[in-house]
Design an enzyme around this catalytic site. Structure first.
Site, PDB file in Angstrom:
ATOM      1  N   GLU A   7       0.825  -1.211  -0.058  1.00 20.18           N
ATOM      2  CA  GLU A   7       0.017   0.077  -0.081  1.00 20.18           C
ATOM      3  C   GLU A   7       1.033   1.274  -0.138  1.00 20.18           C
ATOM      4  O   GLU A   7       0.459   2.332  -0.555  1.00 20.18           O
ATOM      5  CB  GLU A   7      -0.689   0.015   1.184  1.00 20.18           C
ATOM      6  N   TYR A 300      -0.628  -3.583  13.854  1.00 15.50           N
ATOM      7  CA  TYR A 300      -1.663  -2.934  13.134  1.00 15.50           C
ATOM      8  C   TYR A 300      -2.561  -1.823  13.843  1.00 15.50           C
ATOM      9  O   TYR A 300      -3.143  -2.405  14.753  1.00 15.50           O
ATOM     10  CB  TYR A 300      -2.153  -3.705  12.197  1.00 15.50           C
TER      11      TYR A 300
END
Length: 699
Positions: A7, A300
């Protein structure tokens, strides 16, 4: 050769390093049979309405609703190079398969799939699904790549979310903007969030404070308080009665209580605590946490879980011992953590709770930016608190009778600090400790039947207080629970938005001018209040987004039909446009900009406002105007300012320095008089004050 698409560039670098791909090439890393490249966030987005029809560039009611079929997509502006790089890599003959290594979640799935489809790629792909950027976690994830098709339902859920937001956002925004002649951004999450703020603001502004009193007795250094007393006379009478008579202890109740440690952080609770402790906005906290994740120091962050899975117990134990060595926690007493308190597989969805990583051992916290260091320490503190002993205390409630009334004294005696000792050490390390409610002090050892002959009594005056304005802490909590009472018990997601989107929603409301920050408080502006007033309940209620999230979760699980969901959104859009075709003249004035009155019109007495080129009477039939470029001013190289216009309207004259005059010569101070306002144009005349010899160099 496998092409791994991440990403962000920073994530690609971490993955390449963990997999031993050290050769840097043009727009990628290459080696060991892998090519690792990256997006830069979203590279592909839905086409704007004008892309379907140039006529949509102008916002008109008659064009609504806009319901594209099929949806079309375009490259995000200024990101074409990143897309072309990925397409070139996909088209390489030696690339036989792809790996989607974008963030493990709904939006990460969408980012990869849209690029994959826009590039026209048909090569097989698999999915990397990890919650930590540690080298070991990356290697374990690559050893367990999953077929990309397993995530088709998640992609459909993401696609439906994006299309539905586009349809409601584009149509509702255009509809109400056209009706009210002002850009009014409407969204399924941001509008109900704004409504929460507006409702609280109304409760604050409409609140009427009421006076009440307490009679307070001082008994052996402790204070016993009466019930609320409305009448001041009644309070004074009770005070006099208490001062004249004894007080008797009628009961003493002791109760031992335990306060369990907190849970681990999900993103929302981390944002709330960071706002309370450091004053960070939700977006700042997310940015700091994301940066720590990319530096491999934090797991995360975009998670809604507050537990770990059983397979993480060993890692969590190691991280705990590392966190206990980080100052200021190295000053805590030794304790024996119960790691099982962190684990609950049934309460972990896509990602587990936020914890530090094993990289903590090698990290130089002093080298981190202040914001990132504070967030990392906050997460360390939470991890240590969760596995510590409970906070144990004894509450004591003593009641007394005096003057025929009952008085109550409350206290608390701490038996064991437990996890609060870790929190105390952390707070003591801060430059500015956050404000907390005062803890009840311990009471003397009162006994039932104890008599107090000399009683000091006093009356204190108080007022009821309105609700407090929302801070980001309390608003995030309200967003998280909004509408939950109306949702089914088994709904996976409740409230407004997701942990990953709430920060952006708050920033959009501020940027659009609907909300403003005052210190830590979030206050709706006049435009924000008006917007909530004019919109239908469907768009301001948290139920809409809660229902959407429930249906989108069903789609992600493969239990609901994406086409049926989108049919419902299209029908809702048609009904919205149909039901709001016009508004009253009064309604149209709601969003008119507030204008400052320069003065009163000398002809009709109505307010005079400033325009771009003039100062004009608010009553257009009056036609009174002071032109800024009137030849009287331009020929003298002067400008008619708002202050000068105000003086002319209020006093009929204004002083002007350095006014040029053909008769008197240059550089004379003068007075300009509003000479005549009866004709079509306003006329002025000059008056020069008498000068003493030598003034301005003239004799």
């Amino acid at each position: 050769m496998k092409l791994v698409i991440c990403e962000k560039p920073s994530v690609a670098k971490s993955i390449a390093s963990a997999l031993g791909v050290t050769s840097r090439a043009d727009g990628c890393f290459e080696g060991n049979g892998l090519i690792v490249s990256w997006c830069v966030g979203h590279l592909v987005s839905p086409m704007d309405a004008a892309g379907y029809d140039p006529g949509y560039k102008k916002w008109r009611y008659d064009d609504l609703p806009i319901l594209p079929e099929p949806f079309r997509y375009v490259l995000v502006k200024d990101k074409a190079d990143a897309f072309q790089n990925l397409k070139r890599l996909m088209d390489r003959e030696d690339v036989t398969e792809l790996v989607n290594a974008c963030d493990a979640g709904r939006e990460g799935e969408l980012i990869f799939r849209l690029v994959y489809e826009m590039a026209g790629c048909t090569k097989p792909f698999s999915r990397l699904w990890i919650s930590s950027m540690e080298d070991a976690a990356i290697r374990e994830g690559f050893a367990d790549l999953r077929p990309g098709a397993e995530y088709d339902p998640l992609y459909q859920s993401a696609l439906c979310r994006q299309k539905a937001d586009w349809l409601i956002g584009i149509n509702a925004t255009r509809l109400f903007s056209v009706l009210y002649h002002r850009t009014l951004n409407v969204g399924r999450v941001q509008t109900p969030t704004l409504a929460i703020l507006v409702d609280r603001d109304w409760k604050i502004t409409s609140f009427k404070k009421e006076k009440y009193h307490h009679v307070r007795l001082v008994l052996d250094g402790a204070e016993a308080v009466s019930e609320r007393i409305t009448s001041p006379e009644e309070a004074k009478t009770l005070r006099a009665a208490c001062a004249a008579g004894p007080a008797v202890c009628t009961s003493v109740t002791r109760e031992q209580k335990k306060e369990a440690p907190p849970k681990l952080y999900d993103l929302t609770t981390l944002q709330r605590e960071a706002n309370r402790v450091f004053g960070y906005t939700a977006k700042q906290t997310l940015d700091y946490a994301q940066s720590l994740y990319e530096k491999k120091l934090l797991t995360y962050p975009r998670t809604d879980s507050r537990y770990l899975t059983a397979d993480m117990a060993e890692t969590a134990s190691a991280v705990l011992h590392l966190a206990a060595k980080v100052p200021p926690f190295d000053g805590c007493a030794e304790f024996f953590p119960d790691v099982t308190l962190l684990v609950n597989d049934g309460k972990v969805s896509d990602h587990h709770a936020i914890i530090p990583t094993l990289e903590l051992e090698k990290a130089d916290l002093s080298a981190l930016p202040v914001g990132e260091r504070n967030i990392l320490l906050l997460v360390c503190r939470e991890l240590l608190c969760v596995v510590a002993e409970p906070f144990v205390y004894e509450t004591v409630t003593a009641t007394f009778t005096c003057g025929g009334q009952t008085f109550t004294a409350k206290g608390r005696h701490v038996l064991s600090l437990g996890w609060k000792d870790i929190d105390r050490i952390f707070r003591a390390s801060l430059k500015e400790e956050p404000e907390d409610e005062a803890e009840p002090a311990a009471l003397p050892d009162f006994t039932e039947g104890q008599l107090f002959n000399r009683v000091k009594a006093a009356v204190t005056e108080h007022f009821t207080a309105p609700p407090k304005a929302y801070t980001e802490d309390t608003l995030l909590a309200a967003m998280e629970t909004a509408g939950k009472d109306d949702m089914p018990e088994d709904a996976e997601r409740k409230g407004l938005g997701t942990p990953a989107t709430r920060a952006a929603i708050l920033e959009k409301l501020v940027a659009a001018g609907f909300v403003e920050r005052k210190g830590k408080s979030l206050i709706p502006t006049k435009a924000g209040i008006n917007l909530v007033t004019v919109l239908p309940d469907t768009l301001t209620s948290p139920m809409l987004t809660a229902e959407w999230e429930q249906k989108l979760t069903g789609i992600a699980r493969g239990e609901a039909d994406p086409a049926s969901f989108m049919d419902g959104i299209s029908e809702m859009t048609r009904e919205l446009v149909k039901n709001y075709s016009h508004i009253s003249e009064e309604g149209q004035k709601l969003f008119a900009p507030e204008r400052e009155t320069v003065g009163l019109c000398p002809r009709c007495g109505k307010p005079v406002y400033e325009g771009k080129k003039n100062f004009y009477c608010s009553d257009r039939s009056c036609q009174f105007v002071l032109w800024k470029d009137d030849r009287f001013w331009t020929s003298r190289k002067k400008e008619l300012t708002k202050k000068m216009a105000g003086d002319l309207l209020k006093k009929g004259r204004t002083s002007v320095k350095g006014m040029w005059s053909e008769k008197k010569g240059a550089s004379y101070d003068a007075v300009v008089v509003l000479d005549d306002t009866g004709g079509k144009y306003v006329r002025f005349k000059l008056e020069f004050p008498k000068r003493k010899e030598g003034v301005n160099g003239k004799k």
